[in-house]
Design a protein around this motif. Structure first.
Motif, short mmCIF file in Angstrom:
data_model
loop_
_atom_site.label_atom_id
_atom_site.label_comp_id
_atom_site.label_asym_id
_atom_site.label_seq_id
_atom_site.Cartn_x
_atom_site.Cartn_y
_atom_site.Cartn_z
N PRO A 91 0.85 -1.21 0.00
CA PRO A 91 0.00 0.00 0.00
C PRO A 91 0.87 1.24 0.00
O PRO A 91 1.84 1.34 0.76
N TYR A 92 0.56 2.17 -0.89
CA TYR A 92 1.30 3.43 -0.84
C TYR A 92 0.38 4.53 -0.31
O TYR A 92 -0.78 4.62 -0.67
N GLU A 93 0.93 5.33 0.58
CA GLU A 93 0.16 6.32 1.31
C GLU A 93 0.34 7.74 0.76
O GLU A 93 -0.51 8.60 0.96
N CYS A 110 -2.77 10.29 1.45
CA CYS A 110 -4.07 9.64 1.64
C CYS A 110 -4.84 10.23 2.82
O CYS A 110 -6.07 10.22 2.85
N GLN A 117 -4.83 4.43 2.35
CA GLN A 117 -3.81 4.43 1.31
C GLN A 117 -4.38 5.02 0.03
O GLN A 117 -5.59 5.14 -0.13
N HIS A 215 6.65 4.15 2.18
CA HIS A 215 5.32 3.85 1.61
C HIS A 215 4.86 5.00 0.68
O HIS A 215 3.69 5.38 0.67
#
Length: 430
Positions: A91-93, A110, A117, A215
């Motif tokens: 997951p990238y935030e 996010c 995310q 992330h």
């Protein structure tokens, strides 16, 4: 004269067992249609978990996708996401985008849209394996990996006769071309394209950095083209996927370098934003070419995904557009069933074309605009670009709207993905 007893009949034949083709196959099978997916590669479908385990024990697949939240929700509804998540998905935030020639920069978080995310970075092969596992749960969906389409007959009596490369004959009310940018199905259906070279190659690789990725997706617009570092799922959070769109000459130079020189070049290109590149694996280049089919549909045939359109990878929207195509086609076919219309009728399939073609063209135009904007420009334009980026970064309502649209949480979405997006909103508020 063809022996009709030798012909296998299905409702839908799908050319291509990639991410988009499998997603479409599962959705159409869920409408009660008899579906067959055609492709040619050796795979033991009883050992998918073993194949995923082997993939995770070895090096990362250098081909990855940045999945939007809407795409993730679609994969959940198909029964594929739980498998993918149990294997490996990062997951990238946040996203940090900066202009390599000026001080312009934009940050997306996010937190600003009340999500956990912005999306997920997943290796393409794991997405395919997850979809294959889901496909095996549908009794009315056949995976035929022994042969591809050789010829397509004319649309007659509400079906097309298909000759496979192994000599088998198939009759289908609808043929779906999901066989990629060099689609044979597109050619067989007589659907022409507009296309041109971007004058760039994408250099892709898996990198180990000396600092963690946080992330976050990092993208620097360099003089040669955008350089992206996409976070990958590891315990140390030090691995990223490189996508560097650059000139063919520079791409060739990068591939000719030894390991140390390549790592040094990427470290310099990214301005050490994550420290130095400690190692690189899976280095390869992919020529970038813009393609867009002039029409997506004819009697008894449609195109989805890269068979219909390819765009520049700078925003990572390729597979997400393909998933949107598949969900839009599902809507159109479901509506045709309710109206008791033939699913291969040109009038039916043109509804799908109208629902997706302009949207995909707009996305292509936006990507081309960004590519040209960040190409080398006279100093006054670069100054204006820098000022514009900094101003945009301060206007939170506009940023939030852009993020919501890009992640598939708003906008004109197909029904299945709209429900999924709504469910995502409900989840974040509870």
């Amino acid at each position: 004269m063809t022996d009709r007893s030798a012909i296998r009949s299905v409702d839908v034949a799908i050319a291509g067992a990639g991410m988009t083709g499998l997603a479409a196959a599962i959705q159409l099978a869920d409408l009660g249609l008899k579906v067959e997916v055609l492709d040619q590669f050796g795979m033991d479908l009883s050992t998918i978990d073993d194949q995923a385990a082997q993939l995770m024990q070895g090096a990362f697949d250098s081909r990855v996708s940045a999945l939007t939240l809407a795409s993730v929700e679609l994969l959940k509804s198909l029964g594929a996401w739980s498998h993918i998540l149990s294997w490996r998905a990062e997951p990238y935030e946040k996203m940090h985008v900066w202009d390599g020639e000026t001080r312009g920069e934009v940050d997306f978080d996010c937190f600003d849209i009340h999500e956990k995310q912005l999306g997920f970075i997943v290796e393409n092969r794991l997405v395919v394996l997850g979809l294959l596992k889901a496909a095996l749960d549908r009794a009315n969906l056949k995976l035929n990996f022994a042969s591809r389409i050789k010829t397509l007959g004319r649309f007659q009596e509400s079906s097309r006769l298909i000759e496979l490369e192994d000599g088998d004959l198939l009759s289908a009310q609808l043929v779906v071309g999901a066989d990629g940018a060099h689609s044979n199905t597109r050619k067989q259906l007589g659907l022409a394209t507009h296309e041109w070279d971007y004058g760039q190659h994408a250099v892709v690789a898996t990198l180990e950095m000396t600092r963690p990725h946080q992330h976050t997706c990092w993208q620097r617009f360099t003089e040669d083209g955008p350089l992206a570092l996409l976070p990958l799922k590891t315990a140390s959070a030090h691995h990223v996927s490189l996508v560097w769109s650059t000139s063919p000459k520079h791409a060739a130079e990068l591939l000719e370098m030894d390991q140390d020189a390549f790592c040094a070049a990427v470290s310099f290109g990214s301005r050490d934003v994550l420290g130095r590149v400690a190692s690189a694996t899976g280095i390869q280049k992919v020529p970038l070419r813009q393609r867009h089919a002039k029409h997506y549909a004819v009697e008894g045939g449609v195109l989805i995904g890269d068979a219909a359109h390819t765009i520049h990878p700078l925003a990572g929207q390729g597979v997400n557009l393909g998933f949107l195509d598949s969900a839009a086609l599902n809507d159109v076919i479901a509506q045709a069933q309710m109206r008791r219309e033939p699913i291969g009728d040109a009038k039916v399939l043109k509804r799908y074309e109208r629902s997706r073609q302009m949207s995909n063209l707009r996305m292509s135009a936006v990507m081309e605009g960004f590519r040209r904007l960040f190409a080398p420009q006279p100093a006054p334009i670069e100054w204006a670009r820098s000022v514009g980026m900094r101003l945009f970064n301060r206007v939170e309502p506009i940023k939030q709207h852009i993020m919501s649209e890009a992640m598939g949480l708003s906008g004109d979405l197909p029904t299945r993905m709209r429900r999924a997006a709504s469910a995502s909103v409900d989840q974040r508020l509870n």
